[in-house]
Write a protein that holds these residues in place. Structure first.
Motif, PDB file in Angstrom:
ATOM      1  N   CYS A 202      -6.411  -5.820  -7.190  1.00 27.83           N
ATOM      2  CA  CYS A 202      -6.642  -5.204  -5.398  1.00 27.83           C
ATOM      3  C   CYS A 202      -4.693  -6.008  -5.277  1.00 27.83           C
ATOM      4  O   CYS A 202      -4.566  -6.824  -5.916  1.00 27.83           O
ATOM      5  CB  CYS A 202      -6.971  -6.103  -4.766  1.00 27.83           C
ATOM      6  SG  CYS A 202      -6.709  -6.171  -2.562  1.00 27.83           S
TER       7      CYS A 202
ATOM      8  N   TRP B 115      -4.308   4.501   4.426  1.00 30.09           N
ATOM      9  CA  TRP B 115      -3.980   3.874   3.387  1.00 30.09           C
ATOM     10  C   TRP B 115      -5.009   2.977   3.314  1.00 30.09           C
ATOM     11  O   TRP B 115      -5.748   2.542   2.605  1.00 30.09           O
ATOM     12  CB  TRP B 115      -2.573   2.990   3.689  1.00 30.09           C
ATOM     13  CG  TRP B 115      -1.596   3.457   3.392  1.00 30.09           C
ATOM     14  CD1 TRP B 115      -1.653   4.084   1.891  1.00 30.09           C
ATOM     15  CD2 TRP B 115      -0.207   3.098   3.884  1.00 30.09           C
ATOM     16  NE1 TRP B 115       0.065   4.782   2.057  1.00 30.09           N
ATOM     17  CE2 TRP B 115       0.807   3.952   3.433  1.00 30.09           C
ATOM     18  CE3 TRP B 115       0.416   3.350   5.361  1.00 30.09           C
ATOM     19  CZ2 TRP B 115       1.899   4.116   3.381  1.00 30.09           C
ATOM     20  CZ3 TRP B 115       1.351   3.616   5.804  1.00 30.09           C
ATOM     21  CH2 TRP B 115       2.686   3.989   5.064  1.00 30.09           C
TER      22      TRP B 115
ATOM     23  N   LEU C   5       0.737  -1.641  -0.018  1.00 33.40           N
ATOM     24  CA  LEU C   5      -0.606  -0.103  -0.055  1.00 33.40           C
ATOM     25  C   LEU C   5       0.789   1.437  -0.252  1.00 33.40           C
ATOM     26  O   LEU C   5       0.454   2.323  -1.108  1.00 33.40           O
ATOM     27  CB  LEU C   5      -0.907  -0.157   1.111  1.00 33.40           C
ATOM     28  CG  LEU C   5      -1.443  -1.382   1.593  1.00 33.40           C
ATOM     29  CD1 LEU C   5      -2.748  -1.037   2.413  1.00 33.40           C
ATOM     30  CD2 LEU C   5      -2.875  -1.130  -0.283  1.00 33.40           C
TER      31      LEU C   5
ATOM     32  N   HIS D 208      -8.302   2.235   0.690  1.00 34.53           N
ATOM     33  CA  HIS D 208      -7.866   1.294  -0.225  1.00 34.53           C
ATOM     34  C   HIS D 208      -9.614   0.239   0.024  1.00 34.53           C
ATOM     35  O   HIS D 208     -10.366  -0.205  -1.083  1.00 34.53           O
ATOM     36  CB  HIS D 208      -7.744   0.000   1.132  1.00 34.53           C
ATOM     37  CG  HIS D 208      -6.810  -0.792   0.224  1.00 34.53           C
ATOM     38  ND1 HIS D 208      -6.638  -1.367  -1.108  1.00 34.53           N
ATOM     39  CD2 HIS D 208      -7.832  -2.386   0.691  1.00 34.53           C
ATOM     40  CE1 HIS D 208      -7.006  -2.824  -1.380  1.00 34.53           C
ATOM     41  NE2 HIS D 208      -7.469  -3.652  -0.731  1.00 34.53           N
TER      42      HIS D 208
ATOM     43  N   THR E 151     -11.242   0.118  -3.659  1.00 33.64           N
ATOM     44  CA  THR E 151     -10.866  -1.029  -4.171  1.00 33.64           C
ATOM     45  C   THR E 151     -11.739  -2.057  -3.256  1.00 33.64           C
ATOM     46  O   THR E 151     -12.224  -2.835  -3.726  1.00 33.64           O
ATOM     47  CB  THR E 151      -8.984  -1.451  -3.866  1.00 33.64           C
ATOM     48  OG1 THR E 151      -8.661  -0.252  -4.871  1.00 33.64           O
ATOM     49  CG2 THR E 151      -9.332  -2.591  -3.819  1.00 33.64           C
TER      50      THR E 151
END
Length: 236
Positions: A213, A194, A29, A198, A202
């Motif tokens: 991913c 992060w 990440l 995410h 995602t």
């Protein structure tokens, strides 16, 4: 395993990540976004505090639209007090729960002026004493403004932590406590951002974008969307 699949560290038997996998997760990440930050727009600790108060049950995009109108007019505690609650409502009327939020913002500004000299305190207890500020909001301010390794568990972080096996927990506090135990210290400052990003882009709630991913081979989520690498196994 496909050739472009990330190589995951040795796995353990249960649906939680090993220490090596946790480090690998954050390393990936961080590689994508070396300097993560909030998507809320602000230019001072006070502006961020108000934006986070307004963001409860609202999108960052919606909050930014409102604060772009508000902050050029009033962006200090005293200026918002001078503006008044009725006028404040007009600036934030497009945000959900704007009536209650206007009351909280005015009350918080009054406390900041009377008890803290108009400055945002760096103390968790003082922050949580402000109307409209709970543990999550305090964590955002402590992390983003003051550089402390706090993690504000919102719906995105809660979902990602449970789905992946990073930090499973039945409620947000349980997830927060576990994250604070398992996230390596050198990733702690950025972990909050992060994980939110995410989850927002995602690991989405209804249909996670598992094929895109970067941590898919580390993740324990059983209902991965097709075309993904599930713990080292290609799912065609």
């Amino acid at each position: 395993m496909s050739r472009d699949a990330p190589t995951s560290p040795a796995r353990r038997r249960g649906p939680t990540l090993t220490r090596a996998e946790v480090r690998e997760l954050f390393a990936r990440l961080r590689e994508l976004d070396p300097e993560p930050t909030t998507e809320l727009e602000y230019s001072s600790p006070f502006e961020l505090l108000i934006a986070v108060i307004l963001s409860a049950q609202a999108t960052d995009v919606g909050v930014n639209k409102a604060t772009r109108r508000l902050y050029p007019v009033a962006n200090t505690p005293q200026a918002i007090l001078d503006l008044g609650e009725d006028a404040l409502r007009q600036y934030i009327a497009t945000i959900g729960l704007f009536n209650a939020k206007a009351k909280n913002v005015i009350a918080a500004c009054r406390i900041l002026v009377e008890r803290h000299g108009g400055e945002v305190p760096r103390d968790r207890t003082a922050l949580e004493a402000l109307p409209g500020v709970g543990r999550k909001t305090a964590n955002v301010v402590l992390n983003t403004v003051f550089g402390e390794g706090a993690i504000a568990v919102d719906t995105h972080i809660f979902r990602v932590s449970n789905r992946t096996g990073l930090a499973p927990g039945k409620d947000v506090r349980a997830v927060e406590d576990r994250l604070m135990r398992v996230v390596p210290e050198d990733f702690l400052l950025g972990a909050h951002h992060w994980l939110i990003l995410h989850g927002r882009y995602t690991c989405k709630a209804r249909k996670p974008d598992c094929p895109a991913c970067v941590i898919r081979d580390l993740c324990w989520y059983k209902a991965k969307t097709p075309g993904t690498i599930e713990r080292g196994i290609v799912d065609a």
